[in-house]
Enzyme design. Sequence first.
Site, short mmCIF file in Angstrom:
data_model
loop_
_atom_site.label_atom_id
_atom_site.label_comp_id
_atom_site.label_asym_id
_atom_site.label_seq_id
_atom_site.Cartn_x
_atom_site.Cartn_y
_atom_site.Cartn_z
N LYS A 54 -5.60 -2.00 -7.66
CA LYS A 54 -4.62 -2.81 -7.36
C LYS A 54 -4.87 -4.45 -7.51
O LYS A 54 -3.97 -5.18 -7.97
CB LYS A 54 -4.04 -2.61 -5.59
N GLN A 98 -4.68 -0.43 3.32
CA GLN A 98 -4.93 0.86 2.59
C GLN A 98 -4.89 1.90 3.63
O GLN A 98 -5.73 1.76 4.53
CB GLN A 98 -6.03 0.54 1.66
N ASP A 121 4.65 -2.47 1.35
CA ASP A 121 4.85 -0.75 1.11
C ASP A 121 5.70 -0.11 1.83
O ASP A 121 5.88 0.95 1.82
CB ASP A 121 3.47 -0.43 2.22
#
Length: 298
Positions: A54, A98, A121
């Site tokens: 990422k 994460q 997200d």
Amino acid sequence: MSAIRIDGKAFAARLREQVGERALDFTKGSGRKAGLAVVLVGEDPASQVYVRSKGKATVAANMASFEHKLPDTTTQAELEALVDQLNNDPTVDGILVQLPLPDHLDEQAVVDRISPSKDVDGLTPVSTGRLALGLNGLVPCTPLGSLMLLKDQLGDLSGLNAVVIGRSILVGKPMAQLLLDANATVTIAHSRTKDLPDVVRRADIVVAAVGRAEMVKAEWLKPGATVIDVGINRLPPEPGADKGRLVGDVAYEEASEVAGAITPVPGGVGPMTIAVLLRNTLVAAYRNEGLEMTELTL
Ligand code: NDP
């Protein structure tokens, strides 16, 4: 019949390139780079790989990447303090924690703390609620990427029967919501669904997000159906190999004989997830600066 192989890798590369170009425009307009902060707690090897890729993709798309690696021993208060700090940092447009977090940490409480304007997200209650209400907001990356592939393949989804297998907050539920917003007729199937093959057989669109290797068989599919395979499963290694093959939730080879189009694993939905993460970061950056962003053309 042999299905069209939906090339998510190529689509994602085009999306990343376009986001990269727009990110330069953003920098011209705002005087700074759009920024994505990724927080990793602990040493989980798969999470470490995701975070690294990422970070690289963010920099390649002309945005700033801020990586925060915290030890396994991090407390809830310390993690929440970092989220607060990132919420208040004007150089950070997107915050991604994460998941999964180590067991001693309360995942939902951490996610709830992320400012909705930086929730790239799409997992905070505000983002989830805005999606349910059909309002502008940040949408989870994997389902949005899957929808992009479906629209690219099929054009208008109006009136099509869609079956989403899986009802997670991360994939199944937002996927169903996006398909509904695109005027598909949506069924959500899960582990308690009766006669799943029969439910799937009615679908023009099948999205499998289960986490069970090659569960969806060719004979479950309506001929010509479009199949989006979100699952990522590693098979046990063959004798002599140290790692097993990666497969999806759909038995790809046999399904290709019945489906009209299908995403492979790897190379289908997976690459879309990071590309949409970059897209979401850029969208958040424009909104956070109060600037207009013209729609991406993909
Ligand atoms: P979850 O484990 O959170 O959800 C799985 C869902 O599948 C649940 O709703 C569960 O039902 C349902 N399910 C389990 N067994 C069956 C069954 N036998 N029949 C029907 N439904 C069943 O997983 P995620 O949604 O997070 O992820 C799903 C898959 O997608 C995983 O393989 C994951 O690795 C992959 N993934 C891939 C991404 C990508 O970038 N390509 C990103 C995110 C995930 P119930 O609710 O009843 O328990």
